[in-house]
Design a protein around this motif. Sequence first.
Motif, short mmCIF file in Angstrom:
data_model
loop_
_atom_site.label_atom_id
_atom_site.label_comp_id
_atom_site.label_asym_id
_atom_site.label_seq_id
_atom_site.Cartn_x
_atom_site.Cartn_y
_atom_site.Cartn_z
N ASP A 128 0.83 -1.20 0.00
CA ASP A 128 0.00 0.00 0.00
C ASP A 128 0.87 1.26 0.00
O ASP A 128 0.55 2.24 -0.68
N LEU A 129 1.94 1.24 0.77
CA LEU A 129 2.84 2.39 0.81
C LEU A 129 3.47 2.64 -0.54
O LEU A 129 3.60 3.79 -1.00
N LYS A 130 3.87 1.55 -1.23
CA LYS A 130 4.47 1.69 -2.57
C LYS A 130 3.45 2.24 -3.56
O LYS A 130 3.77 3.12 -4.37
N ASN A 131 2.20 1.77 -3.43
CA ASN A 131 1.16 2.27 -4.32
C ASN A 131 0.88 3.75 -4.06
O ASN A 131 0.44 4.48 -4.97
N ASN A 132 1.12 4.19 -2.81
CA ASN A 132 0.90 5.60 -2.47
C ASN A 132 2.08 6.48 -2.87
O ASN A 132 2.04 7.70 -2.65
N GLY A 133 3.14 5.88 -3.46
CA GLY A 133 4.24 6.69 -3.96
C GLY A 133 5.52 6.63 -3.16
O GLY A 133 6.49 7.32 -3.50
N HIS A 134 5.59 5.84 -2.09
CA HIS A 134 6.81 5.74 -1.31
C HIS A 134 7.85 4.92 -2.08
O HIS A 134 7.55 3.85 -2.62
N THR A 135 9.07 5.41 -2.10
CA THR A 135 10.15 4.73 -2.80
C THR A 135 11.38 4.53 -1.94
O THR A 135 12.25 3.72 -2.28
N SER A 136 11.50 5.27 -0.84
CA SER A 136 12.68 5.17 0.02
C SER A 136 12.48 4.05 1.04
O SER A 136 11.43 3.96 1.68
N ASN A 137 13.51 3.18 1.14
CA ASN A 137 13.44 2.08 2.10
C ASN A 137 13.43 2.64 3.54
O ASN A 137 13.99 3.70 3.82
N GLY A 138 12.80 1.89 4.44
CA GLY A 138 12.79 2.33 5.84
C GLY A 138 11.68 1.68 6.63
O GLY A 138 10.97 0.81 6.13
N MET A 139 11.56 2.11 7.90
CA MET A 139 10.51 1.58 8.77
C MET A 139 9.29 2.50 8.68
O MET A 139 9.42 3.71 8.68
N PHE A 140 8.11 1.87 8.64
CA PHE A 140 6.86 2.60 8.49
C PHE A 140 5.81 2.04 9.46
O PHE A 140 5.88 0.89 9.88
N LEU A 141 4.84 2.88 9.78
CA LEU A 141 3.70 2.47 10.57
C LEU A 141 2.56 2.13 9.64
O LEU A 141 2.22 2.90 8.73
N ILE A 142 1.95 0.96 9.87
CA ILE A 142 0.83 0.54 9.04
C ILE A 142 -0.34 0.14 9.95
O ILE A 142 -0.18 -0.03 11.16
N MET A 143 -1.49 -0.01 9.35
CA MET A 143 -2.70 -0.37 10.07
C MET A 143 -2.75 -1.88 10.26
O MET A 143 -2.80 -2.65 9.29
N GLY A 144 -2.73 -2.34 11.56
CA GLY A 144 -2.86 -3.75 11.84
C GLY A 144 -4.31 -4.12 12.07
O GLY A 144 -5.23 -3.36 11.73
N VAL A 145 -4.53 -5.30 12.65
CA VAL A 145 -5.89 -5.76 12.88
C VAL A 145 -6.58 -4.87 13.91
O VAL A 145 -7.71 -4.41 13.71
N LYS A 146 -5.87 -4.61 15.04
CA LYS A 146 -6.42 -3.73 16.08
C LYS A 146 -5.49 -2.59 16.44
O LYS A 146 -5.94 -1.55 16.91
N MET A 147 -4.20 -2.80 16.23
CA MET A 147 -3.22 -1.83 16.67
C MET A 147 -2.36 -1.38 15.50
O MET A 147 -2.36 -1.98 14.42
N VAL A 148 -1.64 -0.31 15.75
CA VAL A 148 -0.68 0.18 14.76
C VAL A 148 0.56 -0.71 14.82
O VAL A 148 1.05 -1.05 15.92
N GLU A 149 1.06 -1.12 13.66
CA GLU A 149 2.22 -2.01 13.59
C GLU A 149 3.36 -1.31 12.86
O GLU A 149 3.15 -0.38 12.07
#
Length: 309
Positions: A128-149
């Motif tokens: 999803d991040l790549k589809n949103n235009g992110h190209t730089s490698n790194g750590m990201f916060l994403i939406m988990g089942v109940k919590m932020v991961e």
Amino acid sequence: MARCSATQLGVLVLVLSTSYAVASLTVDMQLEQLRNNYVKLEQVLATKDSRLEFLEQKVQQHGNLEAQITQLVNEVNQMKTQVRRTAELELKVQRQEYLINAVHGESRSHNNVSLRQGTTQMPKSCADLKNNGHTSNGMFLIMGVKMVETVFCDFSKPTSDQNFQKWIGFADVKSSPVYFHAQRIGNYGAANTGIPFNQLRLNVGGALNPVTGVFLAPKAGRYFFAYSGLSWDSNAKVQLQMKSATVGWFKIGEAHCTPFNTFALQSILDLKQGDEIRIIHIHGVIHDRDGNNFSNFVGLLLEEDIFGC
């Protein structure tokens, strides 16, 4: 014979004169004694009158003191009532302030999320991040089942590569903090009732109602609760209880102790929004009369279910 009579008459006159003198002397002495006794009696009466007057003054002063003491007791009771009402009002105002701040904080949080997302959806993966235009490698916060991961994304690799996304762990993200620390002032002995708390150290989020002692979960997640106290001059028992939308009050844990000993309860609970927690006093007397703050009730939100609730 005539001479003898004259002699006898002279002796008689002499005796009578002497008796009269003695009698006169005796009467004078008696009068003097009476005068002396009268003076002494007057002195005694004067002393008695003075003592009686002193005692009357003492009785009057005692009556005045009793009236003053009664007035002071009434004034102290009125002051206690005013202090109690003031404390209750302060607690209500404090709770309202916490609720207002919590509502404003959540509103600002939701507004900030909307500003960051714009018209895009919250990413659930590195893809999803790549589809949103992110190209730089790194750590990201994403939406988990109940919590932020937290994940590591290597955009140099194809999305089918197993190393394209590496899961790091859960992110400790809360929409707003929730924690409290409540204490008691004064013994509590009402059986089978929720324990109220009349002294708040903290109540961030305003989830604890100190008047009823009930904690209302403002959001779903894992919460930690702990209670400790001291019994008075009899055995005491308390319970940690929970109430949900579908189930009434039920016991989570129980603690009891002998006179002048401590008892404690701890628990980590998975709560839904609107679930309630309280400490209920079963029997005995909880000791808090000397201001040592033996009773302590604490709770805090450990993990929040940001999603899926």
